[in-house]
Write a protein that holds these residues in place. Structure first.
Motif, PDB file in Angstrom:
ATOM      1  N   UNK A   1       1.426  11.856   3.840  1.00 35.30           N
ATOM      2  CA  UNK A   1       2.049  11.760   4.532  1.00 35.30           C
ATOM      3  C   UNK A   1       1.601  10.688   6.111  1.00 35.30           C
ATOM      4  N   UNK A   2      -0.266  10.692   5.863  1.00 37.80           N
ATOM      5  CA  UNK A   2      -0.179  10.275   7.317  1.00 37.80           C
ATOM      6  C   UNK A   2       0.199   8.213   7.010  1.00 37.80           C
ATOM      7  N   UNK A   3      -0.380   7.822   5.628  1.00 31.15           N
ATOM      8  CA  UNK A   3      -0.247   6.805   5.016  1.00 31.15           C
ATOM      9  C   UNK A   3       1.198   6.289   4.875  1.00 31.15           C
ATOM     10  N   UNK A   4       1.602   7.360   4.870  1.00 30.25           N
ATOM     11  CA  UNK A   4       4.178   7.195   5.236  1.00 30.25           C
ATOM     12  C   UNK A   4       3.681   6.341   6.515  1.00 30.25           C
TER      13      UNK A   4
ATOM     14  N   UNK B   1      12.844   9.091   6.636  1.00 30.42           N
ATOM     15  CA  UNK B   1      12.872  10.251   4.952  1.00 30.42           C
ATOM     16  C   UNK B   1      11.856  10.896   5.429  1.00 30.42           C
ATOM     17  N   UNK B   2      10.267   9.986   4.990  1.00 28.26           N
ATOM     18  CA  UNK B   2       8.827  10.489   4.785  1.00 28.26           C
ATOM     19  C   UNK B   2       8.708  11.530   6.633  1.00 28.26           C
ATOM     20  N   UNK B   3       8.684  11.222   7.896  1.00 30.60           N
ATOM     21  CA  UNK B   3       8.786  12.065   8.840  1.00 30.60           C
ATOM     22  C   UNK B   3       9.300  12.794   8.596  1.00 30.60           C
ATOM     23  N   UNK B   4      10.362  13.185   8.078  1.00 29.41           N
ATOM     24  CA  UNK B   4      11.582  14.240   7.964  1.00 29.41           C
ATOM     25  C   UNK B   4      11.181  15.440   6.995  1.00 29.41           C
ATOM     26  N   UNK B   5      10.399  14.409   5.425  1.00 24.79           N
ATOM     27  CA  UNK B   5       9.900  15.201   4.616  1.00 24.79           C
ATOM     28  C   UNK B   5       8.029  15.694   4.747  1.00 24.79           C
ATOM     29  N   UNK B   6       7.305  14.862   5.506  1.00 27.67           N
ATOM     30  CA  UNK B   6       6.073  15.665   6.058  1.00 27.67           C
ATOM     31  C   UNK B   6       6.124  16.487   7.425  1.00 27.67           C
ATOM     32  N   UNK B   7       6.755  16.311   8.738  1.00 23.99           N
ATOM     33  CA  UNK B   7       6.958  17.026   9.025  1.00 23.99           C
ATOM     34  C   UNK B   7       7.498  18.192   9.131  1.00 23.99           C
TER      35      UNK B   7
ATOM     36  N   UNK C   1       1.152  -1.292  -0.089  1.00 22.33           N
ATOM     37  CA  UNK C   1       0.442  -0.272   0.268  1.00 22.33           C
ATOM     38  C   UNK C   1       0.680   1.695   0.247  1.00 22.33           C
ATOM     39  N   UNK C   2       1.820   1.702   1.119  1.00 15.24           N
ATOM     40  CA  UNK C   2       2.840   2.363   1.446  1.00 15.24           C
ATOM     41  C   UNK C   2       3.341   2.591  -0.143  1.00 15.24           C
ATOM     42  N   UNK C   3       4.272   1.914  -0.926  1.00 17.17           N
ATOM     43  CA  UNK C   3       4.910   1.580  -1.781  1.00 17.17           C
ATOM     44  C   UNK C   3       4.554   1.786  -3.362  1.00 17.17           C
TER      45      UNK C   3
END
Length: 160
Positions: free
Chosen positions: A51-54, A91-97, A14-16
């Motif tokens: 981002x939530x999905x990530x 890196x998803x957290x860094x991107x979203x936050x 799902x994420x990928x």
């Protein structure tokens, strides 16, 4: 264990899939077919869900990986796979936050400067936006590459 493996694999797929769709289909199509301001507004509304999905899938993946592969049984490819999953989440957290909100904020400031016709401010914000967007794109690339490496090792394990 079957349900845990299912949850793990479903979360990854799902994420990928979401990553690939947003990066290589949705964003380029919208960018090519919408005015820049509208494109930015649409992206700003879609990114929170992205981002939530990530965050959710990444967290599930890290937890289920540890449950399926206890640390004391790790072999070399386990280290590679868990590192890839952790990089994806980090890196998803860094991107979203961090960088995503910065890109959005600079985009809004640039639109205000464009309406005020302040050319020096527009030029400055354009450079800032380009730099922040470049960092965001790099983070996204790291997430996709890490996911691809994880997928390679996942299938490698299935057929040694």
């Amino acid at each position: 264990m079957v349900i845990l493996r299912f949850i793990h694999l479903f979360s990854f797929v799902f994420w990928y899939g979401t990553l690939l769709y947003f990066t290589f289909i949705q964003a380029p199509l919208l960018f090519a077919n919408l005015p820049r301001e509208v494109f930015g507004e649409v992206q700003n509304r879609l990114f929170p869900a992205y981002y939530l999905i990530s965050y959710i899938c990444g967290s599930i993946l890290v937890v289920t990986y540890h449950l399926l592969h206890p640390l004391k049984t790790y072999v070399g490819q386990d280290c590679v796979k868990i590192t890839c999953l952790c990089l994806m989440l980090l890196f998803s957290l860094g991107q979203g936050l961090w960088i995503g909100p910065k890109v959005e904020r600079i985009g809004v400031e640039r639109r205000v400067a464009e309406q005020a016709k302040d050319q020096s401010q527009i030029d400055s914000l354009r450079r800032k936006f380009g730099k922040a967007h470049g960092i965001s794109s790099l983070f996204n690339l790291i997430v996709i590459v890490s996911g691809t490496v994880y997928l390679f090792y996942y299938f490698r394990e299935m057929n040694p």
